[in-house]
Scaffold this motif. Structure first.
Motif, PDB file in Angstrom:
ATOM      1  N   GLY A 407       0.789  -1.224   0.000  1.00 12.02           N
ATOM      2  CA  GLY A 407       0.000   0.000   0.000  1.00 12.02           C
ATOM      3  C   GLY A 407       0.818   1.268   0.000  1.00 12.02           C
ATOM      4  N   LYS A 410       1.933   3.956  -3.996  1.00 13.38           N
ATOM      5  CA  LYS A 410       1.108   3.279  -4.996  1.00 13.38           C
ATOM      6  C   LYS A 410       1.370   3.755  -6.419  1.00 13.38           C
ATOM      7  CE  LYS A 410      -2.690   2.392  -1.769  1.00 13.38           C
ATOM      8  NZ  LYS A 410      -4.122   2.650  -1.449  1.00 13.38           N
ATOM      9  N   SER A 416       3.482  -2.356  -4.831  1.00 10.55           N
ATOM     10  CA  SER A 416       2.743  -1.788  -3.706  1.00 10.55           C
ATOM     11  C   SER A 416       1.513  -2.617  -3.362  1.00 10.55           C
ATOM     12  CB  SER A 416       2.320  -0.346  -4.024  1.00 10.55           C
ATOM     13  OG  SER A 416       1.553   0.196  -2.983  1.00 10.55           O
ATOM     14  N   GLY A 417       0.874  -3.215  -4.351  1.00 13.77           N
ATOM     15  CA  GLY A 417      -0.336  -3.985  -4.116  1.00 13.77           C
ATOM     16  C   GLY A 417      -0.106  -5.465  -3.900  1.00 13.77           C
TER      17      GLY A 417
END
Length: 611
Positions: A407, A410, A416-417
């Protein structure tokens, strides 16, 4: 890589049940607990400001205040004695820079990957800079290791650096070949040396190897049972521990009642006397992150790189893990790697062997397709892992780190995910030498001594490819990193013999942000000797007699300079090399002070600088 695994053998033991947790498994299994009050699992560095972590900053500032002035003065005495022996005089600015604490250079040492070869060549090169080595001290190169602020490693050199630190900084003879037992030493202080006589995954006869691999599997089972994925890197890290971490001897190598380095964590090394005394350059090892959606246009095109240069490089240090690269610009406490949130913290994930494996495991080179991977030397081991642990969606050739940056960033961080951050050998983006941590402007490194052991050609000698890759990456990320100009053509490296003798890069830069690079490579055998240092990166067995031959020849390579003809027509080491090395080490501080090159330093840099 030769046969790490006999596929038929491993498929056979895949059917065997794993045993109950043993001492090593318990020590290797991460533990969950409440986080200490005030814990934060993310520190943003700023995309351009790149602020240091507070613990690193304290370590470096204390080392500069309490340790380095004496170290630089001692080094000055060594090189000064060498100059006097040659009836030479050091320029005034050299003595001034080395003797005045406010003017001392900030020195970093970067050692390339290359398996056992890199670990041994790197150790010999550090030995040539070590004040504890009387030969190096008399020569005039000894003392630079003690005066350095940072040292970085990846792949095989991560094995070296992590082994060196966890053993509390023994001499390099002791590190590789063991500490001689005597009546004044306690058993706890004896380090057995590197156990290269045991193959990394097939260390004995068939039955011994079967039992050995089964014990590795048992070691990592507890980690799986508490909810973490286990991959080849976990198994690889456990065998690296048996070869490079305290706790294993030739006598107990196959003893399953021994922890074999399990439980020795990277963060725990902060409590060692050598670290408490700020007596060692700050160690950093790196690994490459491999994204699920790589930017293939940024792959380094001179090697078989599998990681784009635009992927963030992850660095591990005793206090923090993360990246200063602007696409991430964040760190997490190394002690709490694997933690799910700021309330529940994990400890014990940062095992030294696992960090060594995350930086130094070349398994991804086989992962070009499912068929190629299955048919590779590690195909059988993958079959074993799949048969023992059910882990859909886990990439088994990479380290699987619960993503501490989930997270975060992003817009710029490709992973990031992703719940799992996948890490592979630190050289897989083409940068075989870990320059990146030394380019962080907040670290203020003026001079880099690079030891390059990469096998760039068919003869397994070095031809500068990792330097070219690092310059290319620094140009992509020029907003945060500066790198000296180097030739981008391999033909230039060959025609000018730039890897066959020490070469200085960046000598003519007028920018104070560009470090001067002192480049020492495994580009050729020294002084007409028969080559022994050009062995394959993928060797998995490295007996002491081979280590000794490479260790001794590597010392010669690191200390020969540009060989010269003496008056009798024989090739010998450049007698002025230690003085030329000192001239390069202080040159950035000379530039900052406004002094002009003069005397022996002017002629030295004319000879050793690439323009």
């Amino acid at each position: 890589m030769h046969a790490l695994v006999i596929i038929a053998v491993y498929i056979g033991i895949a059917l065997l049940p794993t045993t109950a947790q043993n001492a090593a498994s318990d020590a290797f299994t991460p533990k969950f607990d409440y986080c200490p009050p005030g814990t934060s699992l993310i520190r943003s560095t700023g995309a351009t400001s790149q602020t240091l972590g507070p613990d690193e900053e304290r370590y470096i500032s204390t080392r500069k205040r309490d340790v380095l002035p004496a170290a630089w003065s001692s080094y000055l005495q060594n090189v000064g004695n060498r100059a006097k022996a040659l009836d030479l005089e050091l320029p005034e600015y050299v003595s001034r820079v080395l003797s005045m604490p406010g003017l001392n250079p900030s020195l970093g040492i970067a050692i390339s990957g290359g398996g056992w070869k890199a670990a041994t060549f790197g150790a010999a090169s550090l030995n040539a800079l070590d004040s504890r080595n009387q030969t190096a001290t008399k020569l005039g190169t000894g003392g630079l290791l003690q005066a350095a602020s940072y040292m970085t490693g990846l792949s095989g050199s991560s094995w070296l650096l992590m082994s060196l630190v966890q053993a509390n900084f023994p001499t390099f003879e002791e590190l590789i070949f063991g500490t001689a037992s005597n009546a004044t030493q306690s058993k706890e202080n004896l380090f057995p040396g590197w156990l290269g006589q045991f193959d990394l995954l097939q260390p004995g006869n068939t039955n011994q190897s079967l039992d050995f691999v089964q014990s590795l599997l048992t070691d990592v089972k507890g980690k799986f049972d508490v909810g973490f994925p286990v991959t080849l890197i976990d198994v690889w890290g456990r065998t690296l521990s048996r070869h490079f971490v305290n706790g294993t001897t030739p006598e107990n190598f196959f003893d399953t009642n021994i922890t074999h380095g399990a439980g020795v964590t990277l963060s725990s090394l902060a409590s060692l006397p050598i670290f408490q005394d700020h007596g060692i350059p700050f160690p950093i090892v790196v690994s490459d992150s491999i994204s699920t959606a790589p930017n293939t246009s940024a792959l380094f095109n001179l090697t078989g790189a599998v990681v784009p240069l635009t992927n963030p490089i992850l660095e591990f240090n005793i206090f923090e893990t993360g990246s200063y690269d602007p696409m991430l610009s964040a760190f997490t406490p190394t002690k709490f790697l694997g933690s799910p949130n700021d309330s529940v913290c994990v400890t014990g994930f940062d095992q030294v062997g696992y960090i060594q494996g995350s930086s130094g495991g070349l398994f991804s080179i086989f992962n070009t397709s499912a068929e190629t991977l299955a048919a590779s030397p590690v195909g059988g081991l993958l079959t074993l892992l799949n048969a023992t642990f059910t882990q859909p969606g886990i990439r088994l050739d990479a380290a699987a780190l619960p993503n501490p940056f989930f997270g975060h960033a992003k817009d710029t961080f490709a992973d990031s995910g992703e719940k799992i951050l996948r890490l592979i050998d630190g050289a897989e983006n083409g940068e075989g030498t870990p320059y990146q941590p030394l380019l962080v402007k907040a670290r203020g490194v003026d001079t880099i001594i690079a030891i390059d052991v990469q096998g760039d050609n068919a003869l397994e000698f070095t031809e500068g490819l990792s330097v070219i890759a690092s310059q290319e990456r620094a140009s992509i990320l020029s907003s945060v990193y500066s790198f000296p100009s180097v030739p981008t053509s391999v033909e230039t490296w060959r025609s000018e013999n730039l890897a066959k003798h020490p070469t200085f890069f960046g000598c003519n830069s007028t920018s104070r942000d560009v470090p001067l690079l002192i480049y020492i490579a495994n580009g050729a055998p020294p002084l007409g000797q028969v080559a022994v240092t050009n062995v394959s990166t993928t060797l998995t067995i490295f007996p002491p007699e081979q280590a000794r031959a490479i260790f001794d020849q590597s010392f010669d390579i690191a200390t020969q300079g540009i060989p010269v003809l003496n008056m009798f027509g024989y090739i010998e080491k450049d007698p002025e090399w230690p003085i030329c090395l000192a001239c390069a080490v202080v040159d950035r501080m000379r530039l900052k002070s406004g002094a002009q090159r003069s005397g022996i330093c002017a002629s030295c840099l004319d000879r050793y600088c690439w323009s």
